[in-house]
Design an enzyme around this catalytic site. Structure first.
Site, PDB file in Angstrom:
ATOM      1  N   ARG A 141       0.630  -1.213  -0.146  1.00  0.00           N
ATOM      2  CA  ARG A 141      -0.063   0.360   0.082  1.00  0.00           C
ATOM      3  C   ARG A 141       1.175   1.060  -0.406  1.00  0.00           C
ATOM      4  NH1 ARG A 141      -4.139  -0.233   4.106  1.00  0.00           N
ATOM      5  NH2 ARG A 141      -5.192  -1.333   2.027  1.00  0.00           N
ATOM      6  N   TYR A 142       2.099   1.037   1.272  1.00  0.00           N
ATOM      7  CA  TYR A 142       2.550   2.261   0.920  1.00  0.00           C
ATOM      8  C   TYR A 142       3.676   2.084  -0.065  1.00  0.00           C
ATOM      9  CZ  TYR A 142       0.284   3.318   4.740  1.00  0.00           C
ATOM     10  OH  TYR A 142      -0.477   3.528   6.196  1.00  0.00           O
ATOM     11  N   ARG A 145       6.887   0.159   1.966  1.00  0.00           N
ATOM     12  CA  ARG A 145       6.812  -1.106   3.106  1.00  0.00           C
ATOM     13  C   ARG A 145       5.679  -1.761   2.041  1.00  0.00           C
ATOM     14  NH1 ARG A 145       4.396   3.702   7.159  1.00  0.00           N
ATOM     15  NH2 ARG A 145       5.011   4.509   4.696  1.00  0.00           N
ATOM     16  N   CYS A 154      -4.343 -17.305  14.850  1.00  0.00           N
ATOM     17  CA  CYS A 154      -4.362 -17.147  16.397  1.00  0.00           C
ATOM     18  C   CYS A 154      -4.473 -18.047  17.036  1.00  0.00           C
ATOM     19  CB  CYS A 154      -5.014 -15.957  16.589  1.00  0.00           C
ATOM     20  SG  CYS A 154      -5.194 -14.695  15.052  1.00  0.00           S
ATOM     21  N   CYS A 158      -9.589 -12.225  17.950  1.00  0.00           N
ATOM     22  CA  CYS A 158     -10.075 -10.634  19.131  1.00  0.00           C
ATOM     23  C   CYS A 158     -11.206 -10.737  18.683  1.00  0.00           C
ATOM     24  CB  CYS A 158      -9.006  -9.736  18.350  1.00  0.00           C
ATOM     25  SG  CYS A 158      -7.436 -10.113  19.109  1.00  0.00           S
ATOM     26  N   CYS A 161     -11.143  -7.465  16.218  1.00  0.00           N
ATOM     27  CA  CYS A 161     -10.320  -7.598  14.664  1.00  0.00           C
ATOM     28  C   CYS A 161     -10.799  -6.890  13.499  1.00  0.00           C
ATOM     29  CB  CYS A 161      -9.898  -9.366  14.647  1.00  0.00           C
ATOM     30  SG  CYS A 161      -8.955  -9.415  13.156  1.00  0.00           S
ATOM     31  N   ARG A 163      -9.203  -8.207  10.873  1.00  0.00           N
ATOM     32  CA  ARG A 163      -8.979  -9.240   9.826  1.00  0.00           C
ATOM     33  C   ARG A 163     -10.040 -10.091   9.674  1.00  0.00           C
ATOM     34  NH1 ARG A 163      -3.146  -8.469   9.578  1.00  0.00           N
ATOM     35  NH2 ARG A 163      -2.720  -6.606   7.691  1.00  0.00           N
ATOM     36  N   ASP A 322     -11.716   0.476  12.671  1.00  0.00           N
ATOM     37  CA  ASP A 322     -12.047   0.131  11.277  1.00  0.00           C
ATOM     38  C   ASP A 322     -13.627  -0.143  11.159  1.00  0.00           C
ATOM     39  OD1 ASP A 322      -9.349   1.069  10.732  1.00  0.00           O
ATOM     40  OD2 ASP A 322      -8.713  -1.512  10.391  1.00  0.00           O
ATOM     41  N   ASP A 359      -7.325   4.624  10.262  1.00  0.00           N
ATOM     42  CA  ASP A 359      -7.179   3.466   8.723  1.00  0.00           C
ATOM     43  C   ASP A 359      -7.649   4.150   7.896  1.00  0.00           C
ATOM     44  OD1 ASP A 359      -5.033   2.272   7.240  1.00  0.00           O
ATOM     45  OD2 ASP A 359      -4.567   0.936   9.021  1.00  0.00           O
ATOM     46  N   LYS A 366      -3.324   5.253   6.701  1.00  0.00           N
ATOM     47  CA  LYS A 366      -3.109   5.625   8.273  1.00  0.00           C
ATOM     48  C   LYS A 366      -3.219   7.073   8.324  1.00  0.00           C
ATOM     49  CE  LYS A 366      -0.830   1.606  10.552  1.00  0.00           C
ATOM     50  NZ  LYS A 366      -0.688   0.691   8.741  1.00  0.00           N
TER      51      LYS A 366
HETATM   52  C1  LIG Z   1      -0.018  -0.266   8.746  1.00  0.00           C
HETATM   53  C2  LIG Z   1       0.289  -0.518   7.598  1.00  0.00           C
HETATM   54  C3  LIG Z   1       1.703  -0.092   7.151  1.00  0.00           C
HETATM   55  C4  LIG Z   1       3.038  -0.287   8.280  1.00  0.00           C
HETATM   56  O1  LIG Z   1       2.770   1.343   8.248  1.00  0.00           O
HETATM   57  P1  LIG Z   1       3.263   1.950   9.733  1.00  0.00           P
HETATM   58  O2  LIG Z   1       2.299   3.075  10.126  1.00  0.00           O
HETATM   59  O3  LIG Z   1       4.502   2.096   8.624  1.00  0.00           O
HETATM   60  O4  LIG Z   1       3.343   1.753  10.467  1.00  0.00           O
HETATM   61  C5  LIG Z   1       1.767  -0.915   5.768  1.00  0.00           C
HETATM   62  N1  LIG Z   1       1.329  -1.913   5.246  1.00  0.00           N
HETATM   63  C6  LIG Z   1      -0.005  -1.959   5.430  1.00  0.00           C
HETATM   64  C7  LIG Z   1      -0.705  -2.675   4.372  1.00  0.00           C
HETATM   65  C8  LIG Z   1      -0.302  -1.091   6.373  1.00  0.00           C
HETATM   66  O5  LIG Z   1      -1.718  -1.594   6.527  1.00  0.00           O
HETATM   67  S1  SF4 Z   2      -6.673  -8.615  15.771  1.00  0.00           S
HETATM   68 FE1  SF4 Z   2      -7.360 -10.291  14.483  1.00  0.00          FE
HETATM   69  S2  SF4 Z   2      -5.314 -10.714  13.438  1.00  0.00           S
HETATM   70 FE2  SF4 Z   2      -4.889  -9.355  15.465  1.00  0.00          FE
HETATM   71  S3  SF4 Z   2      -4.359 -11.363  17.117  1.00  0.00           S
HETATM   72 FE3  SF4 Z   2      -6.609 -10.674  17.230  1.00  0.00          FE
HETATM   73  S4  SF4 Z   2      -7.548 -12.200  15.983  1.00  0.00           S
HETATM   74 FE4  SF4 Z   2      -5.740 -11.665  15.151  1.00  0.00          FE
END
Ligand SMILES: *Cc1c(COP(=O)(O)O)cnc(C)c1O
Ligand code: SF4
Length: 442
Positions: A141-142, A145, A154, A158, A161, A163, A322, A359, A366
């Site tokens: 995305r970035y 990174r 996991c 959570c 979560c 995801r 989110d 986000d 972010k």
């Molecule tokens: C959060 C995130 C990152 C890392 O972001 P930082 O601001 O550097 O901590 C990188 N890729 C994705 C897809 C993310 O959601």
């Molecule tokens: S937030 Fe989602 S991915 Fe992270 S530990 Fe909890 S359940 Fe697992």
């Protein structure tokens, strides 16, 4: 479970136990401590063994009932669990002090029917991660990174979560074929400097499997930093063994971001886990999620952040919840987060204060959110507000720009305009604790 959202007088939890004692103290509320007293005894001395904790996770309503004989609320849990899987390590379950959603641990791990609410603004993948996957399992995305989904497992799922669409629906780790594809992509994109190993929780993988991922990524010379996103220090601290950190330190620089949300999670065991990582030269950061009824209060966040820096964990992000399906009951208004940031600033060291971020939906990344500290600006002066409510003028480097003439002379009562015009340097509240201290010294 709902609390009054008024910052000044609400939720002063001074009567609660201090952070590191919380988990040991048993009951705080009105109800009996619900953990079946022989839960540890049943472990037969294996409580400290992370593999025992993994294979004895609570996975269903009946199991939950077994662990907590006083647990009543099993009605309709089945339909929630079918959609969003349940798993709780015995360790994390043992931190529950009250058997209802007013308990911050319970709220994070025990399914609730509210997860089936479905307002139109929520979706499965609000961050559109699936759209930003050039190869399966890699979110790019970035510019510099990329994020690797190394496993869908996991130790604890959570309830909040982000995801939910991935985590626990199947429990699988990355195949060697996929890993090879990812490495090929990283080689073709030398601008990627920072690779985040995420999931799921990568520390649920065996040390050997995780090492295969780390060593593969380390073959790419343009990757500077490897980060691991994991909730293991919080929900399965036994996993942070000498064997694990011994492996990690071979692949430095390794950074870890973990996910503490409430001071009740700061236990002896989690302190040891974070200490072990820090001793191995791994900088540990924390990413909290702002959760209604769990940590949506200034004093709770203050206790959490103070406890974290005592464990050498740096509060990194505080995430706005989110827009994920199944988490509506955890969402707070954005204003709540701003109030909390307002509460923390000045009260505690900047080292303990996370960045509050949203986000952005649609994969916008972010976005930092702050209370307003810039009150006004003129070409010559910027008017800033401090945490006490003091207004102060910061003169710009080249003050005499001719704009000066536009400023009316100070006939009116001094205000923001006079600060912006350089006619006054600051305005402050009448009785400031700080100024009273100065007088006492004089
Ligand atoms: C959060 C995130 C990152 C890392 O972001 P930082 O601001 O550097 O901590 C990188 N890729 C994705 C897809 C993310 O959601
Ligand atoms: S937030 Fe989602 S991915 Fe992270 S530990 Fe909890 S359940 Fe697992």
């Amino acid at each position: 479970m709902q609390k009054m959202h008024i910052l000044s007088d609400s939720l002063d939890q001074a009567d609660e136990p201090p952070p590191l004692a919380a988990a040991e103290s048993g009951e705080t509320g009105t109800e009996v401590c619900p953990v079946s007293p022989d839960a540890r005894a049943q472990a037969n001395g294996s409580w400290e063994d992370w593999k025992w904790q993994m294979s004895n996770r609570i996975r269903g309503a009946a199991h939950l009932l077994n662990f907590f004989p006083h647990f009543k609320n099993t009605l309709s849990l089945g339909s929630v669990i079918k959609k969003y899987p349940l798993a709780i390590t015995p360790y994390y379950a043992s931190l529950i002090q009250r058997l209802d959603a007013s308990d911050p641990i319970y709220a994070q791990c025990v399914p609730q029917v509210e997860e089936l609410q479905n307002p139109a603004c929520l979706s499965e993948d609000p961050l559109e991660e699936n759209e930003d996957m050039p190869v399966p399992g890699l979110v790019h995305r970035y510019p510099d990174r990329a994020l690797v989904i190394a496993t869908t497992t996991c130790s604890m799922y959570c309830r909040h979560c982000t995801r939910k669409r991935v985590a626990g629906t199947r429990e699988v780790s990355i195949s060697s074929g996929r890993l090879r594809q990812i490495v090929t992509y990283l080689r073709a994109h030398p601008e990627i400097y920072d690779v985040i190993i995420s999931g799921g929780d990568p520390l649920t993988m065996s040390t050997e499997a995780l090492e295969r991922v780390l060593s593969a990524i380390r073959t790419v010379p343009s990757v500077g930093v490897i980060r691991i996103g994991t909730r293991t220090p919080v929900v399965l601290p036994q996993r942070i063994t000498e064997e694990l950190v011994g492996m990690l330190r071979k692949y430095h620089p390794i950074w870890v971001n973990t996910h503490f949300n409430h001071p009740n999670e700061l236990t002896e065991a989690s302190q040891q886990a974070c200490g072990r990582l820090a001793d191995a030269g791994v900088p540990v950061g924390n990413q909290s999620v702002l959760l209604r009824g769990v940590n949506d209060s200034g004093p709770v966040m203050e206790r959490l952040c103070r406890g974290l820096i005592r464990m050498r964990v740096r509060p990194y992000y505080l995430f706005q919840c989110d827009l994920v399906k199944g988490v509506e009951h955890f969402r707070t208004p954005l204003s709540r987060g701003i109030e909390i940031m307002e509460y923390l600033r000045g009260r505690m060291s900047g080292i303990a204060i996370p960045q509050y971020v949203v986000d952005a939906p649609h994969g916008g990344g972010k976005i930092p959110i702050l209370p307003n500290y810039i009150v006004s600006m003129s070409p010559t002066h910027t008017v800033l507000r401090n945490f006490e409510g003091m207004l102060v003028a910061y003169p710009e480097p080249y003050g005499g720009t001719g704009y000066w003439d536009n400023v009316p002379s100070g006939q009116s009562a001094p205000g923001v305009w006079e600060l912006a015009g350089g006619l006054n340097s600051h305005i402050e509240p009448v009785s400031l604790a700080r100024m009273n201290r100065r007088c006492a010294h004089a």
